[in-house]
Design a protein around this motif. Structure first.
Motif, PDB file in Angstrom:
ATOM      1  N   ILE A 133       0.810  -1.225   0.000  1.00  0.00           N
ATOM      2  CA  ILE A 133       0.000   0.000   0.000  1.00  0.00           C
ATOM      3  C   ILE A 133       0.848   1.282   0.000  1.00  0.00           C
ATOM      4  CG2 ILE A 133      -1.578   1.411   1.393  1.00  0.00           C
ATOM      5  CD1 ILE A 133      -3.195  -1.082   1.985  1.00  0.00           C
ATOM      6  N   PRO A 134       1.782   1.484   0.947  1.00  0.00           N
ATOM      7  CA  PRO A 134       2.488   2.776   0.967  1.00  0.00           C
ATOM      8  C   PRO A 134       3.292   3.050  -0.295  1.00  0.00           C
ATOM      9  CG  PRO A 134       2.752   1.626   3.051  1.00  0.00           C
ATOM     10  CD  PRO A 134       2.167   0.638   2.083  1.00  0.00           C
ATOM     11  N   THR A 135       4.072   2.063  -0.739  1.00  0.00           N
ATOM     12  CA  THR A 135       4.901   2.264  -1.926  1.00  0.00           C
ATOM     13  C   THR A 135       4.048   2.368  -3.190  1.00  0.00           C
ATOM     14  OG1 THR A 135       5.279  -0.132  -1.722  1.00  0.00           O
ATOM     15  CG2 THR A 135       7.104   1.332  -1.157  1.00  0.00           C
ATOM     16  N   ASP A 136       2.971   1.605  -3.267  1.00  0.00           N
ATOM     17  CA  ASP A 136       2.103   1.656  -4.439  1.00  0.00           C
ATOM     18  C   ASP A 136       1.405   3.013  -4.534  1.00  0.00           C
ATOM     19  OD1 ASP A 136       0.777   0.377  -6.735  1.00  0.00           O
ATOM     20  OD2 ASP A 136      -1.026   0.509  -5.503  1.00  0.00           O
ATOM     21  N   CYS A 137       0.916   3.518  -3.411  1.00  0.00           N
ATOM     22  CA  CYS A 137       0.262   4.830  -3.409  1.00  0.00           C
ATOM     23  C   CYS A 137       1.250   5.944  -3.746  1.00  0.00           C
ATOM     24  CB  CYS A 137      -0.392   5.089  -2.052  1.00  0.00           C
ATOM     25  SG  CYS A 137      -1.844   4.052  -1.730  1.00  0.00           S
ATOM     26  N   LEU A 138       2.473   5.842  -3.205  1.00  0.00           N
ATOM     27  CA  LEU A 138       3.494   6.843  -3.519  1.00  0.00           C
ATOM     28  C   LEU A 138       3.870   6.771  -4.996  1.00  0.00           C
ATOM     29  CD1 LEU A 138       5.380   9.083  -2.575  1.00  0.00           C
ATOM     30  CD2 LEU A 138       7.026   7.317  -1.877  1.00  0.00           C
ATOM     31  N   ALA A 139       3.970   5.565  -5.549  1.00  0.00           N
ATOM     32  CA  ALA A 139       4.280   5.410  -6.967  1.00  0.00           C
ATOM     33  C   ALA A 139       3.220   6.087  -7.833  1.00  0.00           C
ATOM     34  CB  ALA A 139       4.382   3.926  -7.329  1.00  0.00           C
ATOM     35  N   SER A 221       0.398  -0.212 -11.883  1.00  0.00           N
ATOM     36  CA  SER A 221      -0.238   1.035 -11.458  1.00  0.00           C
ATOM     37  C   SER A 221       0.138   2.217 -12.333  1.00  0.00           C
ATOM     38  CB  SER A 221       0.142   1.354  -9.996  1.00  0.00           C
ATOM     39  OG  SER A 221      -0.380   0.392  -9.106  1.00  0.00           O
ATOM     40  N   THR A 222       1.374   2.224 -12.867  1.00  0.00           N
ATOM     41  CA  THR A 222       1.884   3.426 -13.539  1.00  0.00           C
ATOM     42  C   THR A 222       2.319   3.223 -14.979  1.00  0.00           C
ATOM     43  OG1 THR A 222       4.209   3.069 -12.925  1.00  0.00           O
ATOM     44  CG2 THR A 222       2.800   4.181 -11.300  1.00  0.00           C
ATOM     45  N   GLN A 223       2.629   1.976 -15.350  1.00  0.00           N
ATOM     46  CA  GLN A 223       3.190   1.657 -16.670  1.00  0.00           C
ATOM     47  C   GLN A 223       4.582   2.260 -16.879  1.00  0.00           C
ATOM     48  OE1 GLN A 223       1.713  -0.521 -19.240  1.00  0.00           O
ATOM     49  NE2 GLN A 223       0.831  -1.037 -17.257  1.00  0.00           N
ATOM     50  N   GLY A 325     -18.264  -1.437  -8.440  1.00  0.00           N
ATOM     51  CA  GLY A 325     -17.566  -1.272  -9.708  1.00  0.00           C
ATOM     52  C   GLY A 325     -17.287  -2.599 -10.389  1.00  0.00           C
ATOM     53  N   PRO A 326     -16.484  -2.564 -11.446  1.00  0.00           N
ATOM     54  CA  PRO A 326     -16.172  -3.781 -12.202  1.00  0.00           C
ATOM     55  C   PRO A 326     -15.213  -4.697 -11.454  1.00  0.00           C
ATOM     56  CG  PRO A 326     -14.905  -1.934 -13.038  1.00  0.00           C
ATOM     57  CD  PRO A 326     -15.846  -1.365 -12.024  1.00  0.00           C
ATOM     58  N   GLY A 327     -15.216  -5.951 -11.856  1.00  0.00           N
ATOM     59  CA  GLY A 327     -14.274  -6.905 -11.300  1.00  0.00           C
ATOM     60  C   GLY A 327     -12.956  -6.868 -12.043  1.00  0.00           C
ATOM     61  N   GLY A 328     -12.019  -7.691 -11.599  1.00  0.00           N
ATOM     62  CA  GLY A 328     -10.710  -7.785 -12.228  1.00  0.00           C
ATOM     63  C   GLY A 328      -9.610  -7.606 -11.214  1.00  0.00           C
ATOM     64  N   TYR A 329      -8.372  -7.597 -11.712  1.00  0.00           N
ATOM     65  CA  TYR A 329      -7.211  -7.386 -10.843  1.00  0.00           C
ATOM     66  C   TYR A 329      -6.954  -5.894 -10.678  1.00  0.00           C
ATOM     67  CZ  TYR A 329      -2.350  -6.619  -9.606  1.00  0.00           C
ATOM     68  OH  TYR A 329      -1.213  -6.138  -9.012  1.00  0.00           O
ATOM     69  N   PHE A 330      -6.722  -5.480  -9.421  1.00  0.00           N
ATOM     70  CA  PHE A 330      -6.404  -4.097  -9.093  1.00  0.00           C
ATOM     71  C   PHE A 330      -5.232  -4.058  -8.121  1.00  0.00           C
ATOM     72  CE2 PHE A 330     -10.853  -4.101 -10.192  1.00  0.00           C
ATOM     73  CZ  PHE A 330     -11.083  -2.897 -10.850  1.00  0.00           C
ATOM     74  N   THR A 331      -4.354  -3.074  -8.282  1.00  0.00           N
ATOM     75  CA  THR A 331      -3.417  -2.747  -7.210  1.00  0.00           C
ATOM     76  C   THR A 331      -4.170  -1.895  -6.193  1.00  0.00           C
ATOM     77  OG1 THR A 331      -2.684  -0.705  -8.274  1.00  0.00           O
ATOM     78  CG2 THR A 331      -1.492  -2.734  -8.842  1.00  0.00           C
ATOM     79  N   PRO A 332      -3.651  -1.739  -4.968  1.00  0.00           N
ATOM     80  CA  PRO A 332      -4.360  -0.923  -3.980  1.00  0.00           C
ATOM     81  C   PRO A 332      -4.641   0.503  -4.444  1.00  0.00           C
ATOM     82  CG  PRO A 332      -2.723  -2.260  -2.881  1.00  0.00           C
ATOM     83  CD  PRO A 332      -2.514  -2.456  -4.354  1.00  0.00           C
ATOM     84  N   SER A 333      -3.657   1.143  -5.104  1.00  0.00           N
ATOM     85  CA  SER A 333      -3.871   2.521  -5.546  1.00  0.00           C
ATOM     86  C   SER A 333      -4.861   2.590  -6.696  1.00  0.00           C
ATOM     87  CB  SER A 333      -2.540   3.168  -5.959  1.00  0.00           C
ATOM     88  OG  SER A 333      -2.040   2.608  -7.158  1.00  0.00           O
ATOM     89  N   LYS A 334      -4.902   1.578  -7.544  1.00  0.00           N
ATOM     90  CA  LYS A 334      -5.863   1.553  -8.630  1.00  0.00           C
ATOM     91  C   LYS A 334      -7.285   1.343  -8.108  1.00  0.00           C
ATOM     92  CE  LYS A 334      -3.842   1.984 -12.722  1.00  0.00           C
ATOM     93  NZ  LYS A 334      -4.267   3.003 -13.698  1.00  0.00           N
ATOM     94  N   LEU A 335      -7.413   0.574  -7.033  1.00  0.00           N
ATOM     95  CA  LEU A 335      -8.737   0.292  -6.475  1.00  0.00           C
ATOM     96  C   LEU A 335      -9.251   1.450  -5.627  1.00  0.00           C
ATOM     97  CD1 LEU A 335     -11.003  -1.856  -6.108  1.00  0.00           C
ATOM     98  CD2 LEU A 335      -9.795  -2.595  -4.028  1.00  0.00           C
ATOM     99  N   CYS A 336      -8.415   1.915  -4.702  1.00  0.00           N
ATOM    100  CA  CYS A 336      -8.860   2.880  -3.685  1.00  0.00           C
ATOM    101  C   CYS A 336      -8.305   4.289  -3.874  1.00  0.00           C
ATOM    102  CB  CYS A 336      -8.486   2.385  -2.292  1.00  0.00           C
ATOM    103  SG  CYS A 336      -9.160   0.769  -1.871  1.00  0.00           S
ATOM    104  N   GLY A 337      -7.374   4.473  -4.808  1.00  0.00           N
ATOM    105  CA  GLY A 337      -6.770   5.776  -5.019  1.00  0.00           C
ATOM    106  C   GLY A 337      -5.488   5.943  -4.230  1.00  0.00           C
TER     107      GLY A 337
END
Length: 355
Positions: A133-139, A221-223, A325-337
């Motif tokens: 979560i922390p690193t993904d949100c920071l990214a 999350s970022t590509q 919302g839709p299903g599928g694979y999400f990273t924490p930042s993609k799901l919750c911001g």
């Protein structure tokens, strides 16, 4: 609150128990589950919660048990062996899936199952703890600062000790090596072969690249095609780690892995509540576009990693309980911001600057 809405699988592990107790403190009554009934029952009786002993190999039984569950918080490692069967069972049963893994392979498996989960309307969100979560949100925040970034470097500095589960995960990587992402592809490199000095928030420290989950998740999350993750390490310890490169063939052997994990089981205990309360984590990131000469630094301070895992898991769980919302694979930042990390107890705000 409905007793059947949430399942915590692996509830008798160090982190699983912390999550179960915190869920009860928030008024939830999760179903506690795991593979070992003898380990599961005492906690269930103490908390007054329903318990189910289920093997992940019992596919039909597992899917049936998940039939009236909305969200599964999967805490049973090693996730390299347990995550995929639980994800597939959740897809079949229509239950949202989250876990606390930091293992790159699990994120890749979840991404591979994206289409199946999307068709079933099921969310797969592994890594809803300190990993990642922390690193993904920071990214994600850094990518927003430089949308054309070509390079992303992340890292964290913590005084926290390992739980048994985290220590076992680290053992699995010893026989493989470290990892980075280069030009969009994950590359395995030798241990301690990439080093640099980083100010994580407490002054410059010698740091070593590690095979952290963001090598996979930050890309989703970022590509951003080039990604590295670092932790501080003494030069002396880095030299010892580097010497292990010659023994990776041995460290991959199953009997060696089992021996090391058994030692962990006997000797490693998770930090106490008092110890966790004393420990913060400094998360750092750098994003660059070298062609344009652009560079920005980001930082956020969080609570102890295990407290982040507890609060992060419950925050994502609550989000999924009302998710439409839709299903599928999400990273924490993609799901919750990207703001998810800022909402967790003990966390500060993400700060982006040029230094």
């Amino acid at each position: 609150m409905n007793d059947k809405k949430i399942m915590i699988y692996g509830a008798y592990g160090y982190t699983g128990e912390l999550i179960a107790r915190a869920a009860v403190a928030k008024g939830y009554r999760p179903v506690l589950a795991g593979r070992n009934a003898q380990k599961l029952q005492p906690l269930a009786e103490e908390l007054g919660l329903p318990a189910m002993a289920i093997s992940l190999d019992a596919t039909e039984t597992l899917e049936r048990m998940l039939g009236d569950i909305d969200v599964v918080i999967h805490c049973a490692g090693p996730f390299s062996a347990t995550a995929e069967p639980m994800m597939r069972a959740c897809i079949a049963a229509g239950a949202h899936y989250q876990d606390i893994t930091g293992e790159m392979r699990v994120y890749q498996q979840a991404n591979d199952l994206h289409a199946e989960a999307q068709a079933a309307g099921v969310v797969l969100c592994p890594g809803t703890g300190f990993d990642v979560i922390p690193t993904d949100c920071l990214a994600a925040a850094l990518h927003h600062a430089i949308p054309t970034a070509t390079h992303l470097t992340l890292g964290f500095d913590s005084d926290s000790s390992f739980s048994p589960g985290t220590a076992k995960t680290s053992i699995e990587s010893l026989g493989v090596g470290s990892a980075v992402r280069r030009n969009g592809k994950v590359e395995i490199i030798e241990h301690a072969s990439l080093t640099r000095k980083i100010d994580f928030g407490r002054g410059d420290k010698f740091a070593v690249a590690i095979p952290w989950g963001d090598v996979v998740t930050a890309y989703y999350s970022t590509q951003i095609p080039n990604i590295e993750v670092y932790i501080p390490m003494s030069p002396r310890r880095a030299k010892k780690l580097k010497r292990l490169n010659k023994l990776r063939w041995l460290l991959r052997m199953e009997w060696v892995q089992n021996w090391l994990k058994n030692r962990v089981e006997k000797s490693v205990k998770g930090p106490s509540e008092e110890k966790r309360a004393e420990q913060q984590t400094w998360v750092w990131g750098e994003v660059r576009n070298d062609r344009r000469g652009e560079r920005k630094i980001g930082r956020v301070v969080t609570a102890n990693g295990y407290d982040v895992t507890v609060h992060g898991s419950l925050a994502v769980m609550e989000y999924l309980l009302s998710y439409e919302g839709p299903g599928g694979y999400f990273t924490p930042s993609k799901l919750c911001g990207p703001e998810l990390v800022e909402k967790l107890p003990g966390s500060g705000t993400i700060k982006i600057g040029i230094d």
